[in-house]
Design an enzyme around this catalytic site. Structure first.
Site, PDB file in Angstrom:
ATOM      1  N   CYS A 131       0.822  -1.335   0.046  1.00  0.00           N
ATOM      2  CA  CYS A 131       0.134   0.136   0.063  1.00  0.00           C
ATOM      3  C   CYS A 131       0.764   1.246   0.074  1.00  0.00           C
ATOM      4  CB  CYS A 131      -0.910  -0.119   1.229  1.00  0.00           C
ATOM      5  SG  CYS A 131      -2.137   1.320   1.133  1.00  0.00           S
ATOM      6  N   CYS A 132       1.763   1.227   0.783  1.00  0.00           N
ATOM      7  CA  CYS A 132       2.767   2.280   0.924  1.00  0.00           C
ATOM      8  C   CYS A 132       3.422   2.669  -0.497  1.00  0.00           C
ATOM      9  CB  CYS A 132       3.850   2.347   2.030  1.00  0.00           C
ATOM     10  SG  CYS A 132       3.404   2.473   3.740  1.00  0.00           S
ATOM     11  N   CYS A 212      -1.485   7.907   7.553  1.00  0.00           N
ATOM     12  CA  CYS A 212      -2.476   7.416   6.863  1.00  0.00           C
ATOM     13  C   CYS A 212      -3.429   7.183   7.777  1.00  0.00           C
ATOM     14  CB  CYS A 212      -2.466   6.678   5.732  1.00  0.00           C
ATOM     15  SG  CYS A 212      -1.484   6.821   4.430  1.00  0.00           S
ATOM     16  N   CYS A 215      -3.978   3.316   9.202  1.00  0.00           N
ATOM     17  CA  CYS A 215      -2.772   2.700   9.868  1.00  0.00           C
ATOM     18  C   CYS A 215      -2.280   3.426  10.984  1.00  0.00           C
ATOM     19  CB  CYS A 215      -1.762   2.579   8.662  1.00  0.00           C
ATOM     20  SG  CYS A 215      -2.247   1.313   7.358  1.00  0.00           S
ATOM     21  N   CYS A 238       7.349   3.823   6.194  1.00  0.00           N
ATOM     22  CA  CYS A 238       6.760   3.813   4.880  1.00  0.00           C
ATOM     23  C   CYS A 238       7.352   3.321   3.559  1.00  0.00           C
ATOM     24  CB  CYS A 238       6.113   5.211   4.662  1.00  0.00           C
ATOM     25  SG  CYS A 238       7.043   6.570   3.953  1.00  0.00           S
TER      26      CYS A 238
END
Length: 258
Positions: A131-132, A212, A215, A238
């Site tokens: 995702c990062c 985010c 998270c 990240c």
């Protein structure tokens, strides 16, 4: 910058910095206060095209205030992962206006990559590294393509992975500045107080490090300030400042499948 400036190689009309350049700058500015260092660098323009990268998190106001004092024309880049807290977006707007930052740029994930790699928007829940990579690392790599140097807000006290941060380092031919790398938490807090800087609105609620929304969680008494980031995962960065699965910034559609 003298000798260091003359050693810079030029490729495609862009300076390519070497470790020798970073070593020379670290030696030159050893013991020089942060604001004086930034003003000197911006006045000399020997680092070429430069921008500040900011998360607009709980500690971001200090670096942004220093950079804006040194030169409000220096652009500020913010990566909006499209998973940010509304409070962070509001804080960004507040700091940009209050500090007189004249060039605030926001970069977002590639929509085609999101459609291919995170169609449900839930990748954070089972693959935070992936995702990062698509929401933060690739957009920033894209934003930094035209830069010769960039400014980071990293500080050594934030995490074990951030120890011994030099003021100047080279990554992929770009000069990376860490103006607050050797600042302590007490020095940071004193600067907030002395300059009456606004705090991130979530900090008072127990969010001591804000990323985010999915998270980030509140930090409990006695926990490390970054304990609320990626809680439950063996993850502390990240990927912008440390390696995670590779991203090809030239072709985001070719991101790995993870």
């Amino acid at each position: 910058m003298g000798e260091a400036a003359r050693k810079i190689d030029i490729i495609d009309a862009r300076p390519v910095f070497t470790q020798a350049d970073a070593d020379a700058l670290n030696a030159r500015f050893a013991g020089v206060d942060t604001l004086t260092m930034l003003r000197t660098l911006f006045t000399e323009k020997t680092l070429g095209r430069i921008a500040t990268v900011s998360s607009f998190g709980t500690e971001s106001a200090v670096l942004l205030h220093l950079v804006a004092q040194a030169d409000p024309e220096v652009p500020v880049i913010f990566v909006d992962t499209l998973k940010m807290f509304p409070e962070t977006l509001a804080y960004r707007d507040e700091l940009v206006a209050r500090f007189g930052i004249r060039h605030s740029d926001t970069v977002v994930p590639d929509p085609d990559v999101l459609a291919k790699k995170d169609e449900t928007g839930l990748r954070w829940s089972y693959d935070p590294d992936g995702c990062c990579a698509i929401r933060k690392v690739e957009p920033l790599a894209r934003a930094k393509r035209g830069l010769d140097a960039w400014i980071s807000g990293r500080k050594a006290f934030q995490a074990a992975t951030r120890q011994n941060i030099p003021r100047f380092q080279v990554e992929d031919g770009q000069m990376k500045l860490n103006p607050l790398g050797d600042w302590t938490k007490d020095e940071l807090e004193a600067y907030f107080e002395a300059n009456d800087l606004p705090r991130h609105p979530l900090e008072a609620q127990g969010y001591l490090s804000v990323g985010c929304e999915p998270c980030t969680s509140k930090v409990l008494p006695g926990e490390d300030p970054r304990a609320g980031r990626w809680r439950g995962w063996d993850k502390v960065e990240c990927g912008i400042h440390s390696p995670i699965p590779a991203v090809d910034p030239e072709d985001p559609a070719n991101l790995p499948a993870f």
